[in-house]
Scaffold this motif. Sequence first.
Motif, mmCIF file in Angstrom:
data_model
loop_
_atom_site.group_PDB
_atom_site.id
_atom_site.type_symbol
_atom_site.label_atom_id
_atom_site.label_comp_id
_atom_site.label_asym_id
_atom_site.label_seq_id
_atom_site.Cartn_x
_atom_site.Cartn_y
_atom_site.Cartn_z
ATOM 1 N N THR A 62 0.833 -1.206 0.000
ATOM 2 C CA THR A 62 0.000 0.000 0.000
ATOM 3 C C THR A 62 0.866 1.254 0.000
ATOM 4 O O THR A 62 1.971 1.263 0.537
ATOM 5 C CB THR A 62 -0.932 0.034 1.225
ATOM 6 N N LEU A 63 0.329 2.311 -0.600
ATOM 7 C CA LEU A 63 0.986 3.615 -0.648
ATOM 8 C C LEU A 63 0.032 4.646 -0.064
ATOM 9 O O LEU A 63 -1.143 4.675 -0.420
ATOM 10 C CB LEU A 63 1.323 3.991 -2.098
ATOM 11 N N SER A 64 0.520 5.497 0.823
ATOM 12 C CA SER A 64 -0.349 6.486 1.456
ATOM 13 C C SER A 64 0.374 7.816 1.609
ATOM 14 O O SER A 64 1.604 7.883 1.567
ATOM 15 C CB SER A 64 -0.840 5.985 2.822
ATOM 16 N N ILE A 65 -0.418 8.863 1.774
ATOM 17 C CA ILE A 65 0.110 10.209 2.004
ATOM 18 C C ILE A 65 -0.253 10.625 3.423
ATOM 19 O O ILE A 65 -1.399 10.491 3.853
ATOM 20 C CB ILE A 65 -0.503 11.228 1.011
ATOM 21 N N ILE A 66 0.743 11.145 4.159
ATOM 22 C CA ILE A 66 0.547 11.546 5.555
ATOM 23 C C ILE A 66 0.870 13.029 5.674
ATOM 24 O O ILE A 66 1.904 13.491 5.184
ATOM 25 C CB ILE A 66 1.442 10.723 6.488
#
Length: 246
Positions: A62-66
């Motif tokens: 998974t790839l996410s932006i924080i």
Amino acid sequence: MQLLGTLVVVLTSALAVSAGKPKPKPVPLKWGVLAFPRYVGLDAYGPLELLNIVAFNTPNMTLSIIAETMDFVPAHITNSAGALTWVKPTYTIDQNPEIDVLLIPGGEGADIAYNNPRIIAYVKRTYPKLKYIASVCTGAQILAKAGILKGKKATSNKWAWADMVAKGPGVKWQPCARWVVDGNIWTSSGVAAGIDMAHAFVTNVYKNETLADTAANILEVEIHKDPHWDPFCVIWNTTAVPLPTR
């Protein structure tokens, strides 16, 4: 009976050898990119484009932006109407999402984030939970401010080299390097170097150079596989910058 006894001995020996081998480390699957206003888009999007292709071929990746809030975060490219590109966060830093790798971009926004106690506190408290942490370009200064690079080898953007060295006393800055690995810390040179670092990460940590090459070929980008390849350290004369004695 003798054959059966021999077979039992062989199987027992094989099991003992297998049991004695260390188990392979789990592949880090959960990626988070730290976004803050005026980050350099390619610092984040370059590695993300390559990792996105890898994710299509890697189950449960998974790839996410924080970010600080769930508001859209502007990148550094602007015109008279304001920011041209924005990114929508997946999580806030207060949610402390469970991730394996944290990637930190650079740019003018990194200079601002360097003096943002909430951002620095997030990086500092998150690092011990991570399998790896990585920075692109001047994002290395955030790792330095959080104390993660103390006594570690690292690199950064060569155009901004003097500023990075000044902001990271106690860091073993490598003036000529495309990317540097020290333990579970990965740092890359400026902007586009993040793509080379992401390729190297997939090659060495995922043990899959074929997949890394395939992703690069889909993106039609020529990868520099030698971490010592760095013509920009000559262009910007980084070796002339003295390291702090502190």
